[in-house]
Design a protein around this motif. Structure first.
Motif, PDB file in Angstrom:
ATOM      1  N   GLY A  83      41.972  27.728  42.375  1.00  0.00           N
ATOM      2  CA  GLY A  83      42.386  28.804  43.270  1.00  0.00           C
ATOM      3  C   GLY A  83      43.386  28.409  44.341  1.00  0.00           C
ATOM      4  O   GLY A  83      44.103  29.254  44.877  1.00  0.00           O
ATOM      5  N   GLY A  84      43.456  27.117  44.656  1.00  0.00           N
ATOM      6  CA  GLY A  84      44.373  26.668  45.712  1.00  0.00           C
ATOM      7  C   GLY A  84      45.828  26.955  45.397  1.00  0.00           C
ATOM      8  O   GLY A  84      46.612  27.302  46.294  1.00  0.00           O
ATOM      9  N   LEU A  85      46.196  26.803  44.141  1.00  0.00           N
ATOM     10  CA  LEU A  85      47.606  26.980  43.786  1.00  0.00           C
ATOM     11  C   LEU A  85      48.029  28.449  43.841  1.00  0.00           C
ATOM     12  O   LEU A  85      49.033  28.776  44.493  1.00  0.00           O
ATOM     13  N   PRO A  86      47.291  29.358  43.212  1.00  0.00           N
ATOM     14  CA  PRO A  86      47.665  30.774  43.356  1.00  0.00           C
ATOM     15  C   PRO A  86      47.665  31.248  44.803  1.00  0.00           C
ATOM     16  O   PRO A  86      48.515  32.054  45.195  1.00  0.00           O
ATOM     17  N   GLN A  87      46.747  30.725  45.616  1.00  0.00           N
ATOM     18  CA  GLN A  87      46.722  31.115  47.039  1.00  0.00           C
ATOM     19  C   GLN A  87      47.954  30.601  47.761  1.00  0.00           C
ATOM     20  O   GLN A  87      48.578  31.322  48.548  1.00  0.00           O
ATOM     21  N   ALA A  88      48.316  29.348  47.500  1.00  0.00           N
ATOM     22  CA  ALA A  88      49.450  28.736  48.209  1.00  0.00           C
ATOM     23  C   ALA A  88      50.748  29.463  47.890  1.00  0.00           C
ATOM     24  O   ALA A  88      51.607  29.647  48.754  1.00  0.00           O
ATOM     25  N   VAL A  89      50.903  29.867  46.629  1.00  0.00           N
ATOM     26  CA  VAL A  89      52.160  30.488  46.191  1.00  0.00           C
ATOM     27  C   VAL A  89      52.082  32.010  46.305  1.00  0.00           C
ATOM     28  O   VAL A  89      53.098  32.692  46.293  1.00  0.00           O
ATOM     29  N   GLY A  90      50.881  32.546  46.406  1.00  0.00           N
ATOM     30  CA  GLY A  90      50.715  33.997  46.430  1.00  0.00           C
ATOM     31  C   GLY A  90      50.982  34.615  45.069  1.00  0.00           C
ATOM     32  O   GLY A  90      51.620  35.669  44.963  1.00  0.00           O
ATOM     33  N   LEU A  91      50.478  33.969  44.014  1.00  0.00           N
ATOM     34  CA  LEU A  91      50.743  34.450  42.657  1.00  0.00           C
ATOM     35  C   LEU A  91      50.033  35.773  42.402  1.00  0.00           C
ATOM     36  O   LEU A  91      48.850  35.921  42.674  1.00  0.00           O
ATOM     37  N   LYS A  92      50.789  36.714  41.845  1.00  0.00           N
ATOM     38  CA  LYS A  92      50.255  38.067  41.655  1.00  0.00           C
ATOM     39  C   LYS A  92      49.547  38.253  40.315  1.00  0.00           C
ATOM     40  O   LYS A  92      48.907  39.268  40.116  1.00  0.00           O
ATOM     41  N   TYR A  93      49.741  37.302  39.387  1.00  0.00           N
ATOM     42  CA  TYR A  93      49.242  37.567  38.036  1.00  0.00           C
ATOM     43  C   TYR A  93      47.841  37.024  37.785  1.00  0.00           C
ATOM     44  O   TYR A  93      47.440  36.858  36.636  1.00  0.00           O
ATOM     45  N   TYR A  94      47.102  36.779  38.829  1.00  0.00           N
ATOM     46  CA  TYR A  94      45.718  36.325  38.702  1.00  0.00           C
ATOM     47  C   TYR A  94      44.759  37.216  39.450  1.00  0.00           C
ATOM     48  O   TYR A  94      45.092  37.776  40.496  1.00  0.00           O
ATOM     49  N   ARG A  95      43.534  37.253  38.948  1.00  0.00           N
ATOM     50  CA  ARG A  95      42.373  37.586  39.751  1.00  0.00           C
ATOM     51  C   ARG A  95      41.462  36.358  39.702  1.00  0.00           C
ATOM     52  O   ARG A  95      41.147  35.861  38.627  1.00  0.00           O
ATOM     53  N   ILE A  96      41.104  35.888  40.873  1.00  0.00           N
ATOM     54  CA  ILE A  96      40.266  34.705  40.989  1.00  0.00           C
ATOM     55  C   ILE A  96      38.849  35.155  41.349  1.00  0.00           C
ATOM     56  O   ILE A  96      38.691  36.047  42.191  1.00  0.00           O
ATOM     57  N   PRO A  97      37.814  34.573  40.725  1.00  0.00           N
ATOM     58  CA  PRO A  97      36.454  34.987  41.047  1.00  0.00           C
ATOM     59  C   PRO A  97      36.167  34.934  42.544  1.00  0.00           C
ATOM     60  O   PRO A  97      36.523  33.976  43.223  1.00  0.00           O
ATOM     61  N   GLY A  98      35.547  36.002  43.028  1.00  0.00           N
ATOM     62  CA  GLY A  98      35.214  36.073  44.448  1.00  0.00           C
ATOM     63  C   GLY A  98      36.282  36.762  45.282  1.00  0.00           C
ATOM     64  O   GLY A  98      36.060  37.082  46.444  1.00  0.00           O
ATOM     65  N   VAL A  99      37.469  36.990  44.703  1.00  0.00           N
ATOM     66  CA  VAL A  99      38.553  37.689  45.426  1.00  0.00           C
ATOM     67  C   VAL A  99      38.995  38.858  44.547  1.00  0.00           C
ATOM     68  O   VAL A  99      39.814  38.702  43.644  1.00  0.00           O
ATOM     69  N   GLY A 100      38.427  40.024  44.814  1.00  0.00           N
ATOM     70  CA  GLY A 100      38.724  41.185  43.976  1.00  0.00           C
ATOM     71  C   GLY A 100      38.097  41.081  42.601  1.00  0.00           C
ATOM     72  O   GLY A 100      38.478  41.809  41.673  1.00  0.00           O
ATOM     73  N   LEU A 101      37.173  40.178  42.465  1.00  0.00           N
ATOM     74  CA  LEU A 101      36.509  39.935  41.178  1.00  0.00           C
ATOM     75  C   LEU A 101      35.132  39.376  41.479  1.00  0.00           C
ATOM     76  O   LEU A 101      34.975  38.602  42.439  1.00  0.00           O
ATOM     77  N   ASP A 102      34.172  39.768  40.674  1.00  0.00           N
ATOM     78  CA  ASP A 102      32.818  39.258  40.873  1.00  0.00           C
ATOM     79  C   ASP A 102      32.812  37.726  40.848  1.00  0.00           C
ATOM     80  O   ASP A 102      33.576  37.114  40.108  1.00  0.00           O
ATOM     81  N   GLU A 103      31.937  37.135  41.641  1.00  0.00           N
ATOM     82  CA  GLU A 103      31.918  35.667  41.753  1.00  0.00           C
ATOM     83  C   GLU A 103      31.495  34.987  40.453  1.00  0.00           C
ATOM     84  O   GLU A 103      31.713  33.791  40.276  1.00  0.00           O
ATOM     85  N   ASN A 104      30.899  35.755  39.544  1.00  0.00           N
ATOM     86  CA  ASN A 104      30.477  35.162  38.274  1.00  0.00           C
ATOM     87  C   ASN A 104      31.280  35.659  37.086  1.00  0.00           C
ATOM     88  O   ASN A 104      30.827  35.586  35.948  1.00  0.00           O
ATOM     89  N   THR A 105      32.457  36.177  37.347  1.00  0.00           N
ATOM     90  CA  THR A 105      33.411  36.505  36.288  1.00  0.00           C
ATOM     91  C   THR A 105      34.536  35.479  36.331  1.00  0.00           C
ATOM     92  O   THR A 105      35.078  35.202  37.399  1.00  0.00           O
ATOM     93  N   GLY A 106      34.862  34.937  35.172  1.00  0.00           N
ATOM     94  CA  GLY A 106      35.934  33.947  35.120  1.00  0.00           C
ATOM     95  C   GLY A 106      37.268  34.551  35.533  1.00  0.00           C
ATOM     96  O   GLY A 106      37.461  35.771  35.476  1.00  0.00           O
ATOM     97  N   PHE A 107      38.204  33.692  35.931  1.00  0.00           N
ATOM     98  CA  PHE A 107      39.521  34.175  36.384  1.00  0.00           C
ATOM     99  C   PHE A 107      40.185  35.012  35.294  1.00  0.00           C
ATOM    100  O   PHE A 107      39.947  34.817  34.110  1.00  0.00           O
ATOM    101  N   GLN A 108      41.006  35.950  35.723  1.00  0.00           N
ATOM    102  CA  GLN A 108      41.645  36.895  34.804  1.00  0.00           C
ATOM    103  C   GLN A 108      43.155  36.900  35.014  1.00  0.00           C
ATOM    104  O   GLN A 108      43.628  36.803  36.144  1.00  0.00           O
ATOM    105  N   TYR A 109      43.881  37.021  33.917  1.00  0.00           N
ATOM    106  CA  TYR A 109      45.331  37.246  34.012  1.00  0.00           C
ATOM    107  C   TYR A 109      45.597  38.739  34.108  1.00  0.00           C
ATOM    108  O   TYR A 109      44.962  39.542  33.422  1.00  0.00           O
ATOM    109  N   LEU A 110      46.552  39.092  34.938  1.00  0.00           N
ATOM    110  CA  LEU A 110      46.947  40.490  35.086  1.00  0.00           C
ATOM    111  C   LEU A 110      48.349  40.654  34.504  1.00  0.00           C
ATOM    112  O   LEU A 110      49.219  39.830  34.739  1.00  0.00           O
ATOM    113  N   GLU A 111      48.533  41.737  33.763  1.00  0.00           N
ATOM    114  CA  GLU A 111      49.875  42.033  33.254  1.00  0.00           C
ATOM    115  C   GLU A 111      50.317  43.335  33.898  1.00  0.00           C
ATOM    116  O   GLU A 111      49.624  44.354  33.753  1.00  0.00           O
ATOM    117  N   PRO A 112      51.430  43.328  34.602  1.00  0.00           N
ATOM    118  CA  PRO A 112      51.845  44.564  35.262  1.00  0.00           C
ATOM    119  C   PRO A 112      52.247  45.637  34.251  1.00  0.00           C
ATOM    120  O   PRO A 112      52.531  45.319  33.095  1.00  0.00           O
TER     121      PRO A 112
END
Lengths: 400, 60
Positions: A83-112
């Motif tokens: 999660g550190g890298l998407p946070q540092a860069v502000g990457l839009k194509y992820y959902r990281i568990p615990g941030v807009g996603l349940d803490e027990n769901t694996g990270f997700q790619y978003l396609e606009p």
């Protein structure tokens, strides 16, 4: 010099077993190499958020699993997004568990949506002309909340994005050698892969035009798509080579996404996907690297085409295809891996898992050139007792 | 199918490179000693910037 210890002897034994199978030989027993991702969190009592936000926890969880399960090889951290890298860069194509996603769901790619794709349909020439320049100047400002494009007023956050992003990447990537060494010293477990490859075609679908945008382009501007694939190919080869195992022992991971029928037509596969991928694979093999085809989904329509590659140049990992048919078509040329459906690991019983392992080893692994694994990356829906059953059955039935 | 029709002229930025040494060296004062040493230092760090953008695209 590495001291010879019990773990070192175990490591050498497992390495020999793993490499022999990958090179199409018959080792002392079938190697076990599960690609365990969020499963390691479940096993260690962590949430998906824990192992995605704190890579040391993810590393520790891998170590604990490698200690407790008799696996020949595993991935140093299959929850590969920290999660550190998407946070540092502000990457839009992820959902990281615990941030807009349940803490027990694996990270997700978003396609606009197609109309908001990170690359516009009329930008192929710009990409083809200068792929690296395009990525820095056009693509990165679109995928980041903080990066501003050239010509726009600079910002504090823009400057920080590059500083924090670069340092975050070095911090994370730089931690892997120690993790791989821990796997060896503390568990006697081999790091299963090194380096990364993706097909030019998949890069356009995954990160640039989106799958829907690419589908439109395949009809409206196919020559541009092909030229873009050709322009990306040397860079993807370079990324694969510079991230590969320098000793050329373990393979480069090749993640296969939407380049197969029915996502694209056979004609598109034969005229675009394959001609822009095959030279990369040939060059990697020429330089001594095997490639692990992680064939996510179904690739049955293309197995004959893969036979064009040199013997033992790839390891074909079977996901949703019929592994017995894959073995019939490719088994004389390449090592096959997989065999235990994730559905079975999540919803089956240990006895059903054992029966499946026994059947796959008997029919696919009987002559060597086989690695036992789940069909796909093991997430937190797999039951611990089923992973244990897969491992124990692999040892029980896998002795040659 | 061929892509060899009306494609744009390519910028000389080969794999592994963001700012080529040939471009950078024109900005520097005259190199009075070992140019290869200066060049290697430049290219090694430049390759990290290349790694940054391409791994954002491919690995993350």
């Amino acid at each position: 010099m590495t001291m010879v210890t019990d773990k070192e002897q175990l490591y050498q034994q497992r390495l020999k077993r793993y490499v022999t199978a990958m090179r199409k030989g018959k080792p002392d027993m079938v190697p076990i190499r599960p690609f365990v991702a969020e499963f390691v969190a479940t096993y260690c009592g962590y949430t998906c958020q824990d192992v995605t936000q704190d890579y040391q926890k993810a590393f520790d969880a891998v170590i604990r699993c490698c200690r407790d399960f008799d696996w020949d090889a595993a991935v140093a951290n299959m929850v590969y997004v920290w999660g550190g890298l998407p946070q540092a860069v502000g990457l839009k194509y992820y959902r990281i568990p615990g941030v807009g996603l349940d803490e027990n769901t694996g990270f997700q790619y978003l396609e606009p949506p197609a109309e908001e794709a990170f690359m516009r349909a009329d930008e192929y020439d710009e990409l083809i002309k200068d792929p690296t320049g395009y990525l820095f100047n056009v693509w990165l400002p679109r995928v980041s909340t903080d990066v501003v494009p050239p010509g726009r007023p600079n910002t504090f956050r823009n400057n920080l994005s590059f500083l924090k992003g670069g340092m975050a990447m070095l911090s994370y990537f730089g931690a892997f050698p120690a993790q791989i060494d821990r796997m060896r010293r503390e568990c006697g477990t081999v790091s299963a892969i090194a380096g990364i490859l993706k097909a030019p075609f998949d890069i356009i679908a995954d990160k640039l035009r989106g799958y829907l945008g690419l589908c439109e382009d395949l009809v409206e501007r196919p020559a541009k798509v092909l030229a873009a694939c050709e322009a990306l190919a040397p860079h993807l080869l370079h990324v694969a080579l510079t991230s590969a195992d320098p000793s050329k022992t373990v393979p480069i991971g090749f993640w296969m996404h939407r380049g197969c029928v029915p996502f694209i037509s056979m004609n598109q596969f034969q005229n675009m996907f394959w001609p822009t991928l095959k030279p990369i694979l040939q060059e990697l093999f020429k330089r001594g690297h095997q490639v692990l085809f992680y064939a996510e989904g179904r690739w049955a329509a293309h197995l004959q085409t893969f036979r064009e590659l040199p013997d033992a140049s790839i390891i074909f990992h079977c996901d949703m295809d019929d592994i017995f048919e894959v073995h019939r078509v490719l088994g004389d040329k390449f090592c096959i891996s997989g065999g235990v459906p994730n559905r079975l690991l999540a919803f089956g019983t240990p006895d059903e898992v054992r029966q499946r392992v026994r059947e796959v080893i008997r029919r696919v692994g009987k002559d060597g050139g086989f690695i036992l694994d789940a069909s796909a990356i093991v997430q937190n829906d797999a039951r611990v007792e089923n992973i244990r059953a897969m491992t124990e059955a692999g040892r029980e039935y896998g002795v040659y | 199918m061929t892509s060899n029709q009306q494609q744009p002229d390519r910028v000389h930025r080969p794999p592994g490179v963001c700012i080529p040494w040939e471009e950078k060296v024109r900005e520097l004062p005259r190199i009075t000693a070992n140019e290869q040493l200066v060049r290697k230092t430049w290219e090694d760090i430049d390759a990290l910037a290349y790694m940054y953008i391409w791994h954002l695209l491919v690995s993350s």
